[in-house]
Design a protein around this motif. Structure first.
Motif, PDB file in Angstrom:
ATOM      1  N   ILE B 427      17.581  13.841 -22.286  1.00  0.00           N
ATOM      2  CA  ILE B 427      19.041  13.722 -22.460  1.00  0.00           C
ATOM      3  C   ILE B 427      19.378  12.413 -23.169  1.00  0.00           C
ATOM      4  N   LYS B 428      18.675  11.352 -22.789  1.00  0.00           N
ATOM      5  CA  LYS B 428      18.923  10.047 -23.423  1.00  0.00           C
ATOM      6  C   LYS B 428      18.671  10.133 -24.934  1.00  0.00           C
ATOM      7  N   GLU B 433      20.845  10.694 -30.434  1.00  0.00           N
ATOM      8  CA  GLU B 433      20.916  11.465 -31.672  1.00  0.00           C
ATOM      9  C   GLU B 433      22.376  11.763 -32.040  1.00  0.00           C
ATOM     10  N   ILE B 434      23.184  12.132 -31.035  1.00  0.00           N
ATOM     11  CA  ILE B 434      24.617  12.381 -31.291  1.00  0.00           C
ATOM     12  C   ILE B 434      25.273  11.105 -31.808  1.00  0.00           C
ATOM     13  N   CYS B 435      24.929   9.965 -31.178  1.00  0.00           N
ATOM     14  CA  CYS B 435      25.510   8.674 -31.598  1.00  0.00           C
ATOM     15  C   CYS B 435      25.113   8.365 -33.042  1.00  0.00           C
ATOM     16  N   ILE B 448      20.839   1.908 -22.839  1.00  0.00           N
ATOM     17  CA  ILE B 448      21.477   3.016 -22.114  1.00  0.00           C
ATOM     18  C   ILE B 448      20.903   3.030 -20.698  1.00  0.00           C
ATOM     19  N   ARG B 449      21.796   2.920 -19.713  1.00  0.00           N
ATOM     20  CA  ARG B 449      21.360   2.949 -18.306  1.00  0.00           C
ATOM     21  C   ARG B 449      22.018   4.136 -17.627  1.00  0.00           C
ATOM     22  N   TYR B 450      21.280   4.788 -16.738  1.00  0.00           N
ATOM     23  CA  TYR B 450      21.901   5.815 -15.901  1.00  0.00           C
ATOM     24  C   TYR B 450      22.416   5.142 -14.639  1.00  0.00           C
ATOM     25  N   VAL B 451      23.635   5.481 -14.267  1.00  0.00           N
ATOM     26  CA  VAL B 451      24.215   4.911 -13.045  1.00  0.00           C
ATOM     27  C   VAL B 451      24.736   6.050 -12.171  1.00  0.00           C
TER      28      VAL B 451
END
Lengths: 91, 467
Positions: B427-428, B433-435, B448-451
């Protein structure tokens, strides 16, 4: 992995993810000729801070920024050098 | 210090009245133009600039020199010039043309065929001058519209006039002193435009940067022209000092602005160029040039607030506010809100903190991230991240960086927090890729961090302050 190996491996990774292959990563490589722009160098410094837990650009009193990769690595090696905790030791 | 003669009818009139144009040049990356030739010539692809009298013009160029020449010719003739900075993409043109009531596009490149069907006049400009007959042209005040990034990615259109733009220009000149201005900025943005106007109106030559040249090549050109006054953001100066060519120049004046200036870069410049006076300035496209600091220290003396000058400065709710004749008048699109408060002050949104007798900049109130002098609105980046179907919420913040001042970092809350490591890594990559497809390079999150949660303030808005 030594500090030098870490710096070179991260340098290579940031360069590859920016799709900017460049010259071989030797000590005399001029940073501005390495294929990384300011943003690339900024990303590299951030990644190294997360891995090595040092930011020599901020932590030390640098009067002149590094020009070559060798100088860049030295900066991290000096900043990452373990400090002696013995009383009276100047290191 | 000498203030410029005021008011100035147009740049061209100021050049004529300045006299002594011999030896003054505008240097681009690939060609140069003697300013004198411009007074009896034109860089525009029409019979003479008078044909564009009263027009509302969109100026879009690949080459900074072409933009500089067109600005000198069009000021005092056009009723409005909307200046596109280099990152302006064709997708923004329809909106700029509509909001700016544009009837003529001046460009140094072929526009898409679509524009020839819209009834817009198109005039080519370039970096060469051809002789034209002297024709009397009535002068009129020209609106200068500068673009600045907006929350949604659509640029804000900020209206100045020549009087507000030149109000900060005071020059210390000595007879016989050779002035050669140089800038790492682009003159199609406020900071670079200030340097361009200082060179054009205050005397001297100007060395512009090239889009494709390296920092080293630019420094070599600056050295060959004998640059005396050189401006840039802290990030641009840090990069210049990393070049082996940095020792080639020997400026007498160095100026920084456009980002928070820290003590390290001031010390580095003082050490590298011991003969140069090093100053930094606070300026923004909306507020204009607020003040200059020349004591070699980061931040600014609190005493500036009490100075009886043409610029009034105050700090309200920790943010810097400025009232002066240098500020822009309004946003062209009223939906951007009021540029000036009811009391005539511009709220710069820059947060300052008083430590002892000095104020220091902490960042921006609205969370705007300054990456090497380029603005990033967190909302724009969050909107792109949130397009991924697995994302519930995201919050974008600045991450401090010694090279570019800040970088973009994102905290992301997934809809399903129990995803396996491998899935969340996929997902990251997809989010990145979208960015990459949707955002300029400097806006792409580096970290990028998951919170498990993101802070929401009492107002219901995302809390962007660092924990």
């Amino acid at each position: 992995m030594s500090i030098k190996e870490t710096v070179i491996s991260q340098f290579d990774e940031v360069r590859r993810s920016s799709n900017k292959p460049g010259r071989p990563l030797t000590d005399d490589l001029v940073l501005l000729d390495s294929g990384l722009d300011s943003l690339g160098l900024a990303i590299l410094v951030t990644k190294l801070e997360d891995i090595l837990d040092v930011d020599p650009f901020t932590d030390s009193d640098i009067t002149v920024p590094p020009v070559t990769l060798g100088e860049f690595i030295q900066l991290y090696e000096r900043a990452g050098k373990p400090h002696c905790v013995h009383q009276g030791c100047a290191d | 210090m000498n203030a410029l003669a005021s008011p100035i009818a147009s740049i061209r009139d100021a050049l004529i009245s300045a006299g002594c144009l011999r030896c003054r040049v505008l240097c681009g990356a690939t060609s140069s133009v003697a300013i004198k030739t411009l007074l009896h010539g034109s860089s525009l692809g029409c019979n003479h600039a008078g044909e564009l009298s009263g027009r509302s013009i969109l100026l879009t160029t690949n080459d900074q020199l072409a933009a500089a020449l067109a600005l000198i010719e069009l000021d005092g003739i056009a009723s409005r010039i909307v200046i596109c900075p280099p990152e302006t993409t064709p997708e923004h043109f329809p909106s700029l043309i509509g909001k700016g009531s544009i009837d003529t596009v001046v460009s140094d490149y072929e526009l898409p065929k679509y524009y020839s069907l819209t009834g817009l006049s198109q005039v080519r400009c370039g970096s060469t001058i051809r002789p034209v007959d002297d024709v009397h042209i009535d002068r009129r005040p020209t609106e200068w519209v500068l673009l600045s990034s907006g929350t949604t990615g659509a640029p804000k259109m900020i209206v100045h006039n020549l009087t507000s733009l030149v109000a900060p220009i005071k020059l210390a000149t000595s007879p016989g002193e050779k002035l050669v201005w140089g800038t790492f900025y682009d003159i199609r943005r406020y900071g670079g435009l200030q340097v361009f106007l200082r060179a054009a109106l205050g005397g001297g030559s100007l060395v512009l940067s090239g889009d494709t040249e390296t920092t080293g090549e630019h420094l070599i050109r600056l050295s060959k022209q004998g640059v005396t006054h050189l401006s840039g953001t802290p990030s641009q100066w840090r990069r210049a000092l990393m070049s082996p060519e940095a020792h080639r120049i020997d400026p007498s004046y160095i100026r920084l602005s456009g980002e928070i200036v820290d003590q390290a870069i001031l010390n580095a410049l003082r050490s590298f160029y011991p003969k140069a006076a090093v100053g930094h300035a606070f300026a923004s496209t909306e507020a204009g040039v607020g003040f200059e600091v020349n004591d070699g220290l980061a931040g600014f003396p609190a005493a500036i607030l009490n100075h009886d000058t043409s610029v009034e400065i105050k700090v309200c709710n920790d943010s810097l506010r400025i009232r002066s004749n240098r500020t822009a008048s309004h946003y062209l699109d009223s939906r951007n809100g009021a540029l000036v408060n009811g009391d005539g002050f511009v709220d710069t949104g820059d947060i300052v903190e008083l430590r002892g007798d000095r104020y220091y900049f902490l960042g921006r109130r609205n969370g705007v991230i300054n990456v090497g002098g380029l603005k990033v609105y967190p909302e724009e980046v969050e909107a792109v991240i949130n397009r991924h179907p697995a994302v519930r919420m995201s919050v974008v913040r600045p991450r401090r960086n010694p090279i570019t001042g800040s970088l973009v970092s994102a905290d992301i809350m997934l809809k399903d927090a129990s995803l396996a490591e491998q899935q969340s890594q996929v997902i990251k990559s997809e989010i990145l890729e979208i960015c990459q497809q949707s955002l300029a390079h400097h806006k792409i999150p580096v970290i990028i961090r998951y919170v498990n949660s993101v802070g929401v303030a009492a107002t219901g808005k995302l809390s962007r302050h660092d924990a």
